[in-house]
Structures are given as structure tokens and as C-alpha cells.
Design an enzyme around this catalytic site. Structure first.
Site: not given
Length: 232
Positions: A35, A70, A182, A64-65, A13
Site C-alpha cells: 500500500k 469530475n 494487529r 482516499k480521493f 508508510d
């Protein structure tokens, strides 16, 4: 066979390619996957995925589409063609959207990424759901969306570790990907529903996403090794 021998996924990130690769170069692809989320992907585009794969990492593309069926399916197809190991979509996009994603992957030849559904974000609590018109406990909504994901043929779910036990009992074939992990003694930050790595695995999680406790550590390689040792 996967090069990675652990369930750990380290979240890259970061806002820049340089920062992400600086961390990646301190990590062993046999001990973790990585990630790539929205901030890094938008900054670097597909090149960052190729670079990480060339370093030996399997990549979870965490975008996270969530769109019409389509459009979402074509995005998932494009991710697969980049060679990602895992890609995710929002289950709240509905059954038709998730089914379209499953079908577009099945029409491809070659390796298939894991198709994972996002249920309820780990930062959301009941009051947050009430604010968007869902006056229910987060776990109830998670189970509703999980049933849709399984019906659509998804490979697994992103979920809080606190939902993992119930999800594993209800949907044993689904792989569970758990953020908000964590290690003992770490700050909670903005993830609310959290457990330690060992607790998450014991609850039924299959893959553990860990960010700041590794990425912000003085010695990321040592921090990763400590997590892996905890899981041994």
C-alpha cells in the site's frame, strides 16, 4: 492471475523512497501486496508505483480521493493509467462522485483496478462522529455509506474488522479491505477498532492491511511469514 497468494497488504508508510524500497526488498510479492499512502506518494509521485510494480508487487494506491465528481473521477482514471491494483475514494463524497469514478473506469480499455470506498476511518469512534455532526454509532454510518457504494457499483469497501461481519451479510458481493490489523501481542497504536488477522478473515474481511507489525519488525520477512502462517 494475481501473483500474490495471500490477503496481506503491507503498508509502506514511510516518508522517503529509500525507506519504502528498503522494506519492499525484504518482502516477497507472492506473499503480500503493498500500500502506498499520501506521505510516500507525495514524496515520490508516480515513480514509486512504477518501481514497486517492476519489483513484482501489486499496488494499492491509498489516497482516499474526495472532491467534486469530475475531479475525483479524473484522479481515479490517472491512478488506473499508472497500473495500480486498487484505488480508493471516500464514500462520503456521495453517490454521484462514486458513480462518476465507476463510469470513467468502465470507459477505459485494459486492466481495471479495484475501486474501493472508504466508509468511516478506523481511528474514529462515536464521539469523533458527534464532533462532526453525526451523533450515531460508527457502524450505523458504515452501513449507510456501504449501501451508497454498492449502488454506485464499487468493488468493495475499506472498513474496520468489527464492521466486516455486518457488511458481508448486507453486501456479500463487496470485497472488504481492513486496516487496523494487529497480530496477537502487537500494540494498538492509533487504530481503535482492530482485530487479529485470523479474526478479521473469519469476520468476513477479504484483504488485510498491516503496517507497523511488519514494517517496524526487526525482521520484516519473518514477521510477514508469521502472519501468513497464522492465516494458513
Amino acid at each position: 492471475m494475481s501473483a500474490c497468494q495471500t490477503p496481506v497488504i503491507v503498508a509502506l508508510d514511510f516518508p522517503t523512497r529509500e525507506a519504502a524500497l528498503r522494506l519492499a526488498d525484504q518482502l516477497d510479492p507472492k506473499l503480500c501486496r503493498v500500500k502506498v499512502g499520501k506521505e510516500l506518494f507525495i514524496s515520490c509521485a508516480a515513480d514509486i508505483v512504477e518501481t514497486l510494480r517492476n519489483k513484482g508487487f501489486e499496488v494499492f494506491l491509498d489516497l482516499k480521493f474526495h472532491d467534486i465528481p469530475n475531479t475525483t473521477a479524473m484522479a481515479v482514471k490517472a491512478a488506473a493509467e499508472m497500473g495500480v491494483w486498487m484505488v480508493n475514494v471516500h464514500c462520503s463524497g456521495g453517490l454521484r462522485m462514486m458513480t462518476a469514478c465507476r463510469e470513467v473506469l468502465e470507459q477505459r480499455s485494459g486492466p481495471q483496478p479495484l475501486l474501493i470506498g472508504v466508509t468511516v476511518l478506523t481511528s474514529m469512534e462515536r464521539e469523533d462522529l458527534a464532533g462532526i455532526g453525526l451523533d450515531i454509532d460508527p457502524q450505523v454510518q458504515v452501513l449507510r455509506l456501504a449501501a451508497l457504494a454498492e449502488k454506485a457499483g464499487l468493488d468493495g469497501l475499506v472498513c474496520s474488522a468489527l464492521e466486516a461481519q455486518a457488511l458481508k451479510a448486507a453486501h456479500p458481493s463487496l470485497q472488504l479491505v481492513t486496516p487496523g490489523i494487529r497480530p496477537a501481542g502487537s500494540a494498538q497504536d492509533d487504530q481503535r477498532r482492530i482485530l487479529t488477522p485470523r479474526q478479521a478473515l473469519d469476520a468476513g474481511s477479504d484483504h488485510l492491511v498491516i503496517g507497523r507489525p511488519i514494517s517496524q519488525a526487526a525482521d520484516p520477512a519473518k514477521a510477514l511469514a508469521a502472519v501468513v502462517a497464522e492465516l494458513a
